[in-house]
Design a protein around this motif. Structure first.
Motif, short mmCIF file in Angstrom:
data_model
loop_
_atom_site.label_atom_id
_atom_site.label_comp_id
_atom_site.label_asym_id
_atom_site.label_seq_id
_atom_site.Cartn_x
_atom_site.Cartn_y
_atom_site.Cartn_z
N GLU A 183 4.70 -11.30 14.71
CA GLU A 183 4.58 -12.75 14.87
C GLU A 183 3.39 -13.31 14.09
OE1 GLU A 183 4.46 -13.04 19.12
OE2 GLU A 183 6.62 -13.42 19.25
N ALA A 184 2.31 -12.51 14.04
CA ALA A 184 1.12 -12.94 13.30
C ALA A 184 1.22 -12.64 11.81
CB ALA A 184 -0.12 -12.27 13.88
N ARG A 185 2.27 -11.91 11.43
CA ARG A 185 2.47 -11.47 10.03
C ARG A 185 1.27 -10.67 9.55
NH1 ARG A 185 4.98 -17.33 8.09
NH2 ARG A 185 6.44 -17.46 9.84
N SER A 186 0.82 -9.77 10.41
CA SER A 186 -0.37 -8.97 10.13
C SER A 186 -0.10 -7.48 10.26
CB SER A 186 -1.49 -9.37 11.09
OG SER A 186 -1.12 -9.10 12.44
N MET A 187 1.16 -7.06 10.15
CA MET A 187 1.51 -5.67 10.35
C MET A 187 0.98 -4.80 9.21
SD MET A 187 5.46 -6.14 11.58
CE MET A 187 5.53 -4.87 12.84
N THR A 188 0.94 -3.50 9.48
CA THR A 188 0.69 -2.52 8.44
C THR A 188 1.99 -1.78 8.18
OG1 THR A 188 -1.63 -2.21 9.03
CG2 THR A 188 -0.57 -0.42 7.82
N CYS A 189 2.34 -1.63 6.91
CA CYS A 189 3.59 -0.95 6.54
C CYS A 189 3.26 0.28 5.71
CB CYS A 189 4.48 -1.91 5.74
SG CYS A 189 6.13 -1.27 5.40
N PHE A 190 3.69 1.44 6.21
CA PHE A 190 3.49 2.72 5.51
C PHE A 190 4.76 3.00 4.71
CE2 PHE A 190 1.65 2.72 9.75
CZ PHE A 190 0.33 3.10 9.56
N VAL A 191 4.65 3.11 3.40
CA VAL A 191 5.86 3.18 2.58
C VAL A 191 5.97 4.50 1.82
CG1 VAL A 191 7.24 2.02 0.83
CG2 VAL A 191 5.72 0.67 2.28
N GLY A 192 7.12 5.13 1.97
CA GLY A 192 7.44 6.31 1.18
C GLY A 192 8.64 6.01 0.30
N GLY A 193 8.60 6.48 -0.94
CA GLY A 193 9.73 6.23 -1.83
C GLY A 193 9.27 5.87 -3.23
N ARG A 194 10.21 5.48 -4.06
CA ARG A 194 9.93 5.19 -5.45
C ARG A 194 9.00 3.99 -5.60
NH1 ARG A 194 15.13 6.00 -9.16
NH2 ARG A 194 14.07 4.27 -10.18
N THR A 195 8.03 4.13 -6.48
CA THR A 195 7.07 3.06 -6.71
C THR A 195 7.73 1.81 -7.25
OG1 THR A 195 5.32 4.68 -7.15
CG2 THR A 195 4.95 2.43 -7.91
N ASP A 196 8.71 1.97 -8.14
CA ASP A 196 9.37 0.79 -8.71
C ASP A 196 10.17 0.05 -7.66
OD1 ASP A 196 11.16 2.90 -8.55
OD2 ASP A 196 12.25 2.36 -10.36
N ALA A 197 10.75 0.80 -6.70
CA ALA A 197 11.49 0.15 -5.63
C ALA A 197 10.55 -0.64 -4.72
CB ALA A 197 12.27 1.18 -4.81
N LEU A 198 9.38 -0.09 -4.46
CA LEU A 198 8.39 -0.81 -3.65
C LEU A 198 7.90 -2.05 -4.38
CD1 LEU A 198 6.49 -1.25 -1.32
CD2 LEU A 198 4.93 0.45 -2.31
N ASP A 199 7.67 -1.92 -5.67
CA ASP A 199 7.20 -3.08 -6.45
C ASP A 199 8.19 -4.24 -6.35
OD1 ASP A 199 4.95 -1.70 -7.22
OD2 ASP A 199 5.74 -1.12 -9.18
N ARG A 200 9.49 -3.92 -6.39
CA ARG A 200 10.50 -4.98 -6.35
C ARG A 200 10.63 -5.59 -4.96
NH1 ARG A 200 13.25 -1.39 -9.89
NH2 ARG A 200 14.41 -0.48 -8.15
N THR A 201 10.39 -4.80 -3.94
CA THR A 201 10.59 -5.30 -2.58
C THR A 201 9.30 -5.75 -1.91
OG1 THR A 201 10.42 -3.04 -1.70
CG2 THR A 201 12.62 -3.86 -2.21
N ARG A 202 8.17 -5.53 -2.55
CA ARG A 202 6.88 -5.89 -1.94
C ARG A 202 6.83 -7.35 -1.48
NH1 ARG A 202 1.71 -3.70 -1.89
NH2 ARG A 202 2.40 -1.95 -3.19
N PRO A 203 7.31 -8.32 -2.28
CA PRO A 203 7.26 -9.71 -1.82
C PRO A 203 8.00 -9.93 -0.51
CG PRO A 203 7.67 -9.64 -4.18
CD PRO A 203 7.81 -8.23 -3.68
N VAL A 204 9.06 -9.15 -0.26
CA VAL A 204 9.80 -9.27 1.00
C VAL A 204 8.97 -8.70 2.15
CG1 VAL A 204 11.88 -8.61 2.25
CG2 VAL A 204 12.01 -9.13 -0.20
#
Length: 276
Positions: free
Chosen positions: A130-151
């Protein structure tokens, strides 16, 4: 990635609904839920309902999932029509906490269809969403994260790339184990202080402004209350067991942490009662 990117969301539960609301502020959001009442959690946020997961997948570029666990994700991805509907270059982002080895398997499954997979468990619960203050731990391709980071940035203030698929889940499990280990520290120290007649509420207030403070201490009496302490304690025990099982599957001995942390939740309810 621009604001024109279409985002799908499945898993409108206690944590997922506010995450979806945050995404809807910036992106076109397509949703599907098994139960009609789940849509109520969106509280008027702009969205488009789809008839089933495959129809949803065919209308989005990024499919975000906040399911209960790996079995639900297996059920979803086992539909042979879903990944082809998402299409090559699409990305599945799984925010549920699960087994690192399963995440590795999910990536192999999706990549065979030209779809990318990110295991992206989050920490912060509903208040963080609700505060939009979460921490997200991401595993996977760097290019996929780069594309989805704004989401992901819509609901997560801290997005940390942990490495290959599965590493996001392992990081989240380590986070959980450390949280419950810290709880054991708190309950042990406060029990000794209580025997000596030291004010527990006073300790909590003092530690909030000193080196003895911690996140878990801040939650006692706020997020963790007399009403939910027993439930949270049970969830903490599950967290420790999942961490230990994942470590053993990777050939790492978690015994010392498991034995220490497991007893922390046992005294949680009593400590919260004493603080109040």
């Amino acid at each position: 990635m621009s604001d024109a990117v279409r985002v799908g969301f499945i898993g409108l539960g206690d944590q997922g609904a506010p995450m979806a609301i945050a995404i809807a502020k910036k992106f076109d959001l397509h949703v599907w839920a098994r139960r009609a009442v789940s849509y109520d959690g969106l509280r008027g946020a702009r969205h488009m309902k789809e008839n089933d997961p495959v129809e949803l997948a065919g209308k989005v570029d990024v499919l975000c999932l906040c399911l209960r666990g790996d079995s639900d994700l297996h059920d979803l991805l086992s539909d042979p029509s879903l990944l082809p509907a998402l299409g090559k270059g699409g990305t599945v982002v799984s925010h549920a906490t699960g087994d690192p080895a399963e995440a590795e398997g999910f990536e192999r499954m999706t990549e065979e269809q030209g779809v990318h997979f990110l295991d992206a468990p989050v920490s912060g619960g509903r208040p963080g969403a609700e505060a939009r203050s979460m921490t997200c731990f991401v595993g996977g391709r760097t290019d996929a994260l780069d594309r989805t980071r704004p989401v992901i940035e819509c609901h997560s203030k801290h997005i940390v790339a942990m490495g290959a698929a599965g590493s996001g889940q392992m990081a989240k499990l380590c986070n959980n184990a450390l949280t419950v280990s810290n709880m054991r520290n708190v309950v042990e120290v406060f029990a000794m202080a209580d025997k000596l007649g030291v004010s527990l509420a006073g300790l909590r207030d003092a530690f909030a402004h000193s080196s003895g403070g911690s996140f878990i201490l801040q939650t006692l009496g706020t997020r963790v209350t007399v009403g939910n302490a027993a439930h949270i304690a049970e969830l903490n025990r599950v967290d420790v067991d999942e961490f230990a099982e994942a470590m053993r599957r990777k050939g790492v001995d978690p015994t010392a942490i498991q034995e220490w942390a497991t007893k922390g939740p046992d005294a949680l309810e009593a400590l919260v009662q004493r603080l109040q």
